[in-house]
Design an enzyme around this catalytic site. Structure first.
Site, PDB file in Angstrom:
ATOM      1  N   TRP A  55      45.874  25.109  19.070  1.00  0.00           N
ATOM      2  CA  TRP A  55      45.636  24.605  17.716  1.00  0.00           C
ATOM      3  C   TRP A  55      45.864  23.093  17.661  1.00  0.00           C
ATOM      4  O   TRP A  55      45.172  22.383  16.933  1.00  0.00           O
ATOM      5  CB  TRP A  55      46.525  25.337  16.709  1.00  0.00           C
ATOM      6  CG  TRP A  55      45.921  26.654  16.295  1.00  0.00           C
ATOM      7  CD1 TRP A  55      45.052  27.419  17.011  1.00  0.00           C
ATOM      8  CD2 TRP A  55      46.152  27.355  15.063  1.00  0.00           C
ATOM      9  NE1 TRP A  55      44.723  28.552  16.309  1.00  0.00           N
ATOM     10  CE2 TRP A  55      45.381  28.544  15.112  1.00  0.00           C
ATOM     11  CE3 TRP A  55      46.939  27.105  13.947  1.00  0.00           C
ATOM     12  CZ2 TRP A  55      45.367  29.471  14.070  1.00  0.00           C
ATOM     13  CZ3 TRP A  55      46.935  28.032  12.908  1.00  0.00           C
ATOM     14  CH2 TRP A  55      46.148  29.195  12.965  1.00  0.00           C
ATOM     15  N   ASP A  81      57.764  23.051  18.483  1.00  0.00           N
ATOM     16  CA  ASP A  81      58.007  24.335  19.138  1.00  0.00           C
ATOM     17  C   ASP A  81      59.319  24.255  19.889  1.00  0.00           C
ATOM     18  O   ASP A  81      59.746  23.163  20.294  1.00  0.00           O
ATOM     19  CB  ASP A  81      56.864  24.692  20.095  1.00  0.00           C
ATOM     20  CG  ASP A  81      56.782  26.195  20.367  1.00  0.00           C
ATOM     21  OD1 ASP A  81      55.804  26.821  19.947  1.00  0.00           O
ATOM     22  OD2 ASP A  81      57.707  26.742  20.994  1.00  0.00           O
ATOM     23  N   ASP A  97      63.898  23.671  16.179  1.00  0.00           N
ATOM     24  CA  ASP A  97      63.897  24.897  15.387  1.00  0.00           C
ATOM     25  C   ASP A  97      63.200  24.626  14.064  1.00  0.00           C
ATOM     26  O   ASP A  97      63.581  23.697  13.330  1.00  0.00           O
ATOM     27  CB  ASP A  97      65.345  25.331  15.159  1.00  0.00           C
ATOM     28  CG  ASP A  97      65.459  26.630  14.375  1.00  0.00           C
ATOM     29  OD1 ASP A  97      64.419  27.183  13.972  1.00  0.00           O
ATOM     30  OD2 ASP A  97      66.600  27.085  14.165  1.00  0.00           O
ATOM     31  N   ASP A 122      50.485  29.210  14.135  1.00  0.00           N
ATOM     32  CA  ASP A 122      49.888  30.360  14.817  1.00  0.00           C
ATOM     33  C   ASP A 122      50.968  31.167  15.530  1.00  0.00           C
ATOM     34  O   ASP A 122      50.687  31.944  16.432  1.00  0.00           O
ATOM     35  CB  ASP A 122      48.826  29.876  15.817  1.00  0.00           C
ATOM     36  CG  ASP A 122      47.991  31.022  16.381  1.00  0.00           C
ATOM     37  OD1 ASP A 122      47.755  31.998  15.645  1.00  0.00           O
ATOM     38  OD2 ASP A 122      47.587  30.943  17.563  1.00  0.00           O
ATOM     39  N   LYS A 162      49.648  32.783  10.607  1.00  0.00           N
ATOM     40  CA  LYS A 162      49.257  34.122  11.049  1.00  0.00           C
ATOM     41  C   LYS A 162      50.099  35.176  10.346  1.00  0.00           C
ATOM     42  O   LYS A 162      51.305  35.000  10.160  1.00  0.00           O
ATOM     43  CB  LYS A 162      49.429  34.246  12.563  1.00  0.00           C
ATOM     44  CG  LYS A 162      49.056  35.619  13.120  1.00  0.00           C
ATOM     45  CD  LYS A 162      49.368  35.721  14.604  1.00  0.00           C
ATOM     46  CE  LYS A 162      48.470  34.813  15.407  1.00  0.00           C
ATOM     47  NZ  LYS A 162      48.679  34.996  16.871  1.00  0.00           N
TER      48      LYS A 162
END
Length: 277
Positions: A55, A81, A97, A122, A162
């Site tokens: 993405w 991430d 985090d 995602d 998502k």
């Protein structure tokens, strides 16, 4: 047919390899953008749970590189991430985090104090095969993403994440509707029909009166106890949200197996004549 064989025959899997995407999920974001124009006017963008980076690649190719090529001021794009990922041109990477206020402040720092126009996620947990458990954990992950959204997203901004659609998904819709005036479920053509995966597109962010991001942190801390005592949303909490099928519906089907290209001319297999009675 094993899972690996199915993936290799999937048209989006093969196209991702040919076009240099890190994962076939890049086409899901591209198709959602076609339906909702996510990238129009986006100058500050956050990609949560970004690894392995497909993405972020889309953001680089659709926002950053065109701006550079046309001599415009490029957008700021931050990927967050816990896991490291290989560099992508125009993408600022943070390891942190997504529920942490420190991470939120780092993101805003890269935006020179400006809020984000768009936040996408995602992320998904490792599925257990127990649908109720997977749906619950995924809902928890979305609420964790919403924690950073409430810190960094501007009023009127958009959040895409998502979701696993199951029998209790209406509770999540109700929670998101508290923060966004429009919530839509999108099912990209590249997402297999056999999968419970969809994407929630939340538009026009507007925090409730008196809300502070710390309130959401306490909601996450108490979510497990609340789920055990009140596992189903009440009738008043149930929400019907619009559903949009994304992508060219006359195009490829993610559930279909397509013939693989031949390495060379097909060889006729020589067989003895049939002599049975």
């Amino acid at each position: 047919m094993g899972r690996a064989s199915k993936d290799k025959r999937d048209i989006y899997y093969r196209k991702a390899k040919e076009e240099g995407w890190r994962a076939r999920s890049a086409y899901k974001l591209l198709q959602i953008d076609e339906a909702f124009s996510l990238f129009a006017g986006a100058h500050h963008v956050v990609d949560l749970c970004a690894a392995p980076g497909s993405w972020s690649q889309v953001l680089s190719r659709k926002l950053y590189l065109p701006a550079i090529q046309n001599g415009r001021n490029p957008p700021k794009i931050v990927a967050v991430d816990l896991q490291p990922m290989a560099p992508i041109e125009g993408i600022i990477q943070l390891q942190g985090d997504i529920t942490s206020e420190v991470t939120a402040q780092e993101v805003i720092g890269h935006f020179d104090g400006n809020p984000a126009d768009l936040v996408i996620s995602d992320g998904a947990p490792d599925v257990t095969g127990l649908h109720d458990m997977d749906e619950y954990i995924q809902a928890q992950l979305i609420l964790a993403a919403l924690t950073i959204v409430t810190h960094v997203l501007k009023p009127g901004g958009t959040f895409v994440a998502k979701v696993f659609r199951g029998r209790e998904i209406s509770l999540l819709y109700s929670q998101l509707k508290l923060f966004f005036s429009m919530v839509t479920i999108a099912k990209p053509k590249s997402s297999r029909n056999s999968s419970i995966e969809s994407f929630v597109v939340c538009q026009n962010y507007r925090a409730p009166a008196g809300f502070h991001p710390a309130h959401l942190r306490s909601l996450l801390d108490n979510m497990t106890a609340s789920y055990l005592t009140h596992p189903l949303p009440t009738l008043a909490q149930r929400q019907l949200v619009p559903f949009v099928a994304c992508g060219d519906l006359s195009g490829w089907d993610a559930d279909r197996s397509y013939d693989l290209p031949q390495e060379g001319p097909a060889q006729e297999e020589s067989r003895p004549p049939f002599t049975g009675s």
